[in-house]
Design a protein around this motif. Structure first.
Motif, PDB file in Angstrom:
ATOM      1  N   SER A   6       0.888  -1.085  -0.029  1.00 28.05           N
ATOM      2  CA  SER A   6       0.151  -0.109   0.046  1.00 28.05           C
ATOM      3  C   SER A   6       1.031   1.215   0.113  1.00 28.05           C
ATOM      4  CB  SER A   6      -0.769   0.042   1.301  1.00 28.05           C
ATOM      5  OG  SER A   6      -1.549   1.150   1.315  1.00 28.05           O
ATOM      6  N   ALA A   7       0.529   2.293  -0.760  1.00 23.72           N
ATOM      7  CA  ALA A   7       1.275   3.427  -0.804  1.00 23.72           C
ATOM      8  C   ALA A   7       0.282   4.520  -1.534  1.00 23.72           C
ATOM      9  CB  ALA A   7       2.284   3.414  -1.666  1.00 23.72           C
ATOM     10  N   GLY A   8       0.403   5.764  -1.309  1.00 22.15           N
ATOM     11  CA  GLY A   8      -0.424   6.654  -1.698  1.00 22.15           C
ATOM     12  C   GLY A   8       0.141   7.777  -2.554  1.00 22.15           C
ATOM     13  N   SER A  38       6.166   5.276  -9.920  1.00 15.48           N
ATOM     14  CA  SER A  38       5.895   4.586 -11.155  1.00 15.48           C
ATOM     15  C   SER A  38       6.699   3.019 -11.084  1.00 15.48           C
ATOM     16  CB  SER A  38       6.717   5.237 -12.323  1.00 15.48           C
ATOM     17  OG  SER A  38       5.990   6.601 -12.487  1.00 15.48           O
ATOM     18  N   ALA A  39       7.810   3.073 -10.491  1.00 16.53           N
ATOM     19  CA  ALA A  39       8.692   1.878 -10.004  1.00 16.53           C
ATOM     20  C   ALA A  39       7.362   1.105  -9.411  1.00 16.53           C
ATOM     21  CB  ALA A  39       9.689   2.006  -9.395  1.00 16.53           C
ATOM     22  N   ASP A  40       6.506   1.260  -8.347  1.00 18.28           N
ATOM     23  CA  ASP A  40       5.939   0.285  -7.706  1.00 18.28           C
ATOM     24  C   ASP A  40       4.775  -0.043  -8.590  1.00 18.28           C
ATOM     25  OD1 ASP A  40       7.173   0.948  -5.100  1.00 18.28           O
ATOM     26  OD2 ASP A  40       5.896   2.915  -4.779  1.00 18.28           O
ATOM     27  N   VAL A  41       4.203   0.732  -9.403  1.00 22.72           N
ATOM     28  CA  VAL A  41       3.178   0.414 -10.293  1.00 22.72           C
ATOM     29  C   VAL A  41       3.690  -0.520 -11.193  1.00 22.72           C
ATOM     30  CG1 VAL A  41       1.507   1.393 -11.978  1.00 22.72           C
ATOM     31  CG2 VAL A  41       1.878   2.677  -9.819  1.00 22.72           C
ATOM     32  N   THR A  42       4.857  -0.316 -11.950  1.00 24.64           N
ATOM     33  CA  THR A  42       5.548  -1.347 -12.903  1.00 24.64           C
ATOM     34  C   THR A  42       5.562  -2.625 -12.438  1.00 24.64           C
ATOM     35  OG1 THR A  42       6.713   0.644 -14.029  1.00 24.64           O
ATOM     36  CG2 THR A  42       7.650  -1.657 -14.339  1.00 24.64           C
ATOM     37  N   ALA A  51      -8.933   6.387  -3.960  1.00 27.72           N
ATOM     38  CA  ALA A  51      -9.668   7.918  -4.348  1.00 27.72           C
ATOM     39  C   ALA A  51      -8.620   8.522  -5.081  1.00 27.72           C
ATOM     40  CB  ALA A  51      -9.543   8.592  -2.900  1.00 27.72           C
ATOM     41  N   ASN A  52      -9.368   9.460  -6.011  1.00 26.78           N
ATOM     42  CA  ASN A  52      -8.396  10.022  -7.096  1.00 26.78           C
ATOM     43  C   ASN A  52      -7.715   8.871  -7.883  1.00 26.78           C
ATOM     44  OD1 ASN A  52      -9.539  12.328  -5.884  1.00 26.78           O
ATOM     45  ND2 ASN A  52      -8.182  12.245  -4.414  1.00 26.78           N
ATOM     46  N   PRO A  53      -8.279   8.157  -8.657  1.00 27.07           N
ATOM     47  CA  PRO A  53      -7.442   7.163  -9.527  1.00 27.07           C
ATOM     48  C   PRO A  53      -6.749   7.782 -10.621  1.00 27.07           C
ATOM     49  CG  PRO A  53      -9.855   7.083  -9.884  1.00 27.07           C
ATOM     50  CD  PRO A  53      -9.703   7.730  -8.705  1.00 27.07           C
ATOM     51  N   GLU A  54      -7.064   9.127 -10.848  1.00 25.92           N
ATOM     52  CA  GLU A  54      -6.380  10.288 -11.872  1.00 25.92           C
ATOM     53  C   GLU A  54      -5.161  10.296 -11.554  1.00 25.92           C
ATOM     54  OE1 GLU A  54      -8.948  12.651  -9.565  1.00 25.92           O
ATOM     55  OE2 GLU A  54      -9.383  10.872 -10.723  1.00 25.92           O
ATOM     56  N   THR A  55      -4.710  10.154 -10.340  1.00 24.77           N
ATOM     57  CA  THR A  55      -3.572  10.860  -9.605  1.00 24.77           C
ATOM     58  C   THR A  55      -2.533   9.786  -9.552  1.00 24.77           C
ATOM     59  OG1 THR A  55      -4.081  10.627  -7.509  1.00 24.77           O
ATOM     60  CG2 THR A  55      -4.421  12.628  -8.321  1.00 24.77           C
ATOM     61  N   CYS A  56      -2.759   8.427  -9.881  1.00 25.59           N
ATOM     62  CA  CYS A  56      -1.993   7.192  -9.728  1.00 25.59           C
ATOM     63  C   CYS A  56      -1.179   7.246 -10.945  1.00 25.59           C
ATOM     64  CB  CYS A  56      -2.782   5.701  -9.658  1.00 25.59           C
ATOM     65  SG  CYS A  56      -1.721   4.588  -9.411  1.00 25.59           S
ATOM     66  N   PRO A  57       0.261   6.816 -10.773  1.00 28.79           N
ATOM     67  CA  PRO A  57       0.984   6.761 -12.244  1.00 28.79           C
ATOM     68  C   PRO A  57       0.391   5.642 -12.885  1.00 28.79           C
ATOM     69  CG  PRO A  57       2.504   6.778 -10.098  1.00 28.79           C
ATOM     70  CD  PRO A  57       1.003   6.689  -9.666  1.00 28.79           C
ATOM     71  N   PRO A  60       1.511   1.375 -18.867  1.00 30.90           N
ATOM     72  CA  PRO A  60       0.996   0.543 -19.918  1.00 30.90           C
ATOM     73  C   PRO A  60       0.920  -1.064 -19.255  1.00 30.90           C
ATOM     74  CG  PRO A  60       2.262   1.846 -20.952  1.00 30.90           C
ATOM     75  CD  PRO A  60       2.609   2.084 -19.653  1.00 30.90           C
ATOM     76  N   ARG A  61      -0.170  -1.697 -19.938  1.00 25.58           N
ATOM     77  CA  ARG A  61      -0.441  -3.155 -19.625  1.00 25.58           C
ATOM     78  C   ARG A  61      -0.543  -3.438 -18.226  1.00 25.58           C
ATOM     79  NH1 ARG A  61       3.099  -2.533 -23.436  1.00 25.58           N
ATOM     80  NH2 ARG A  61       4.909  -3.014 -22.308  1.00 25.58           N
ATOM     81  N   THR A  62      -0.936  -2.577 -17.180  1.00 25.43           N
ATOM     82  CA  THR A  62      -1.079  -2.677 -15.675  1.00 25.43           C
ATOM     83  C   THR A  62      -2.731  -2.719 -15.680  1.00 25.43           C
ATOM     84  OG1 THR A  62       1.194  -1.836 -15.236  1.00 25.43           O
ATOM     85  CG2 THR A  62      -0.558  -2.028 -13.526  1.00 25.43           C
ATOM     86  N   LEU A  63      -3.242  -3.895 -14.871  1.00 22.11           N
ATOM     87  CA  LEU A  63      -4.569  -3.824 -14.670  1.00 22.11           C
ATOM     88  C   LEU A  63      -5.022  -2.816 -13.313  1.00 22.11           C
ATOM     89  CD1 LEU A  63      -7.355  -4.922 -14.453  1.00 22.11           C
ATOM     90  CD2 LEU A  63      -6.619  -6.644 -13.079  1.00 22.11           C
ATOM     91  N   TYR A  64      -5.906  -1.656 -13.510  1.00 23.24           N
ATOM     92  CA  TYR A  64      -6.061  -0.979 -12.591  1.00 23.24           C
ATOM     93  C   TYR A  64      -7.491  -1.050 -11.793  1.00 23.24           C
ATOM     94  CZ  TYR A  64      -2.116   2.152 -13.897  1.00 23.24           C
ATOM     95  OH  TYR A  64      -0.910   2.632 -13.702  1.00 23.24           O
ATOM     96  N   ILE A  65      -7.968  -1.073 -10.845  1.00 17.72           N
ATOM     97  CA  ILE A  65      -9.226  -1.359 -10.237  1.00 17.72           C
ATOM     98  C   ILE A  65      -9.363  -0.256  -9.178  1.00 17.72           C
ATOM     99  CG2 ILE A  65     -10.686  -2.856  -8.651  1.00 17.72           C
ATOM    100  CD1 ILE A  65      -8.925  -5.207  -9.530  1.00 17.72           C
ATOM    101  N   ASP A  66     -10.470   0.513  -9.343  1.00 15.45           N
ATOM    102  CA  ASP A  66     -10.762   1.650  -8.696  1.00 15.45           C
ATOM    103  C   ASP A  66     -11.997   1.057  -7.690  1.00 15.45           C
ATOM    104  OD1 ASP A  66     -10.853   4.411  -7.374  1.00 15.45           O
ATOM    105  OD2 ASP A  66     -12.643   4.724  -8.653  1.00 15.45           O
ATOM    106  N   TRP A  67     -11.516   1.412  -6.259  1.00 18.52           N
ATOM    107  CA  TRP A  67     -12.533   1.119  -5.208  1.00 18.52           C
ATOM    108  C   TRP A  67     -12.801   2.406  -4.682  1.00 18.52           C
ATOM    109  CZ3 TRP A  67      -9.374  -3.613  -2.660  1.00 18.52           C
ATOM    110  CH2 TRP A  67      -9.433  -4.834  -3.303  1.00 18.52           C
TER     111      TRP A  67
END
Length: 117
Positions: A6-8, A38-42, A51-57, A60-67
């Motif tokens: 978990s990170a924010g 970006s390294a965490d997301v990669t 919250a605010n999914p648009e602020t997450c790095p 490409p080819r990463t599955l994003y789920i918004d809760w």
């Protein structure tokens, strides 16, 4: 095995005491909040935003789920947590079940959790 971190995108200076108490009740340690990179997301197979999914790095080819949960954006009053935590726990359990079913090799595996919110 399955690892959850978990990170924010705008981490607080410290974990809220109410959250620390809840994590402790689940047997989970509280950690110093960390910035998601970006390294965490990669490195992730799945990225869950709360919250605010648009602020997450974006990687490409990463599955994003918004809760996104109404009332969660920075407000950690006990009544809000009482409403959000059970829903969040059900969502996490459902995600773990979905990952286990899709991989077929996680049955009976332990889940490692690293809370760095």
């Amino acid at each position: 095995s399955l690892r959850a971190e978990s990170a924010g995108t705008a981490p607080a200076e410290a974990t809220w005491p109410t959250v620390e108490d809840h994590l402790a009740s689940l047997g989970l340690p509280a950690h110093v909040p960390a910035l998601v990179t970006s390294a965490d997301v990669t490195a992730a197979d799945v990225v869950v935003t709360l919250a605010n999914p648009e602020t997450c790095p974006v990687v490409p080819r990463t599955l994003y789920i918004d809760w996104s949960f109404p009332g969660l954006d920075g407000v950690v009053y006990p009544p809000v947590l009482e409403q959000v935590l059970p829903r969040l726990e059900r969502s996490v359990a459902g995600l773990i079940e979905a990952v286990a079913k899709s991989s077929g090799d996680l049955a009976g595996e332990d889940v490692e959790v690293d809370i760095r919110s």
